[in-house]
Scaffold this motif. Structure first.
Motif, short mmCIF file in Angstrom:
data_model
loop_
_atom_site.label_atom_id
_atom_site.label_comp_id
_atom_site.label_asym_id
_atom_site.label_seq_id
_atom_site.Cartn_x
_atom_site.Cartn_y
_atom_site.Cartn_z
N MET A 1 37.91 20.78 19.79
CA MET A 1 38.05 21.79 18.76
C MET A 1 37.58 21.20 17.43
O MET A 1 37.84 20.05 17.12
CB MET A 1 39.51 22.23 18.67
CG MET A 1 39.77 23.19 17.53
SD MET A 1 41.49 23.71 17.39
CE MET A 1 41.72 24.58 18.91
N CYS A 19 47.09 32.22 18.06
CA CYS A 19 46.39 31.99 16.79
C CYS A 19 45.64 30.66 16.81
O CYS A 19 46.20 29.61 17.15
CB CYS A 19 47.38 32.00 15.63
SG CYS A 19 46.59 31.84 14.01
N MET A 20 44.36 30.72 16.47
CA MET A 20 43.53 29.53 16.45
C MET A 20 44.07 28.48 15.48
O MET A 20 44.00 27.28 15.75
CB MET A 20 42.10 29.90 16.06
CG MET A 20 41.14 28.74 16.08
SD MET A 20 40.89 28.03 17.71
CE MET A 20 39.75 29.21 18.38
N ARG A 23 46.94 26.69 17.22
CA ARG A 23 46.44 25.83 18.30
C ARG A 23 45.75 24.59 17.74
O ARG A 23 45.86 23.50 18.31
CB ARG A 23 45.50 26.61 19.20
CG ARG A 23 46.26 27.61 20.05
CD ARG A 23 45.43 28.10 21.17
NE ARG A 23 46.20 29.01 21.99
CZ ARG A 23 45.71 29.64 23.03
NH1 ARG A 23 44.46 29.45 23.37
NH2 ARG A 23 46.46 30.45 23.74
N TRP A 57 44.12 34.33 13.15
CA TRP A 57 42.81 34.18 13.75
C TRP A 57 43.00 34.16 15.26
O TRP A 57 43.34 33.15 15.86
CB TRP A 57 42.17 32.89 13.27
CG TRP A 57 40.76 32.65 13.72
CD1 TRP A 57 40.00 33.42 14.54
CD2 TRP A 57 39.96 31.53 13.38
NE1 TRP A 57 38.78 32.86 14.73
CE2 TRP A 57 38.72 31.70 14.01
CE3 TRP A 57 40.16 30.41 12.59
CZ2 TRP A 57 37.70 30.77 13.90
CZ3 TRP A 57 39.14 29.50 12.47
CH2 TRP A 57 37.92 29.68 13.11
N THR A 59 42.80 33.92 19.13
CA THR A 59 42.04 33.13 20.10
C THR A 59 41.67 34.02 21.26
O THR A 59 42.30 35.03 21.52
CB THR A 59 42.87 31.95 20.63
OG1 THR A 59 44.05 32.46 21.25
CG2 THR A 59 43.24 30.99 19.53
#
Length: 67
Positions: A1, A19-20, A23, A57, A59
């Motif tokens: 990532m 949520c990005m 994560r 955001w 995922t």
């Protein structure tokens, strides 16, 4: 990532598991080398929650394009 995003600790957020930003936080915390060599910005969870999750955001599961 890629950690060139604002991370979020996800405290008090029901959407954090998808949520990005959350994560990215989990991955960052699990990698001792990354923590020792790179500083990342964090958003204030309360700002996101008070604005109706405008910083959320979502995922996506790339293995299943319908989700």
């Amino acid at each position: 990532m890629n950690h060139n995003i604002s991370h979020c600790r996800g405290e008090g957020c029901m959407l954090r598991d998808t949520c990005m930003r959350y994560r990215a936080h989990l991955e960052y915390q699990a990698d001792e080398h990354l923590k020792a060599t790179m500083a990342v910005p964090y958003i204030d969870e309360s700002e996101c929650l008070l604005t109706g999750q405008k910083l959320y955001w979502k995922t996506y599961d790339l293995r299943n394009p319908t989700t």
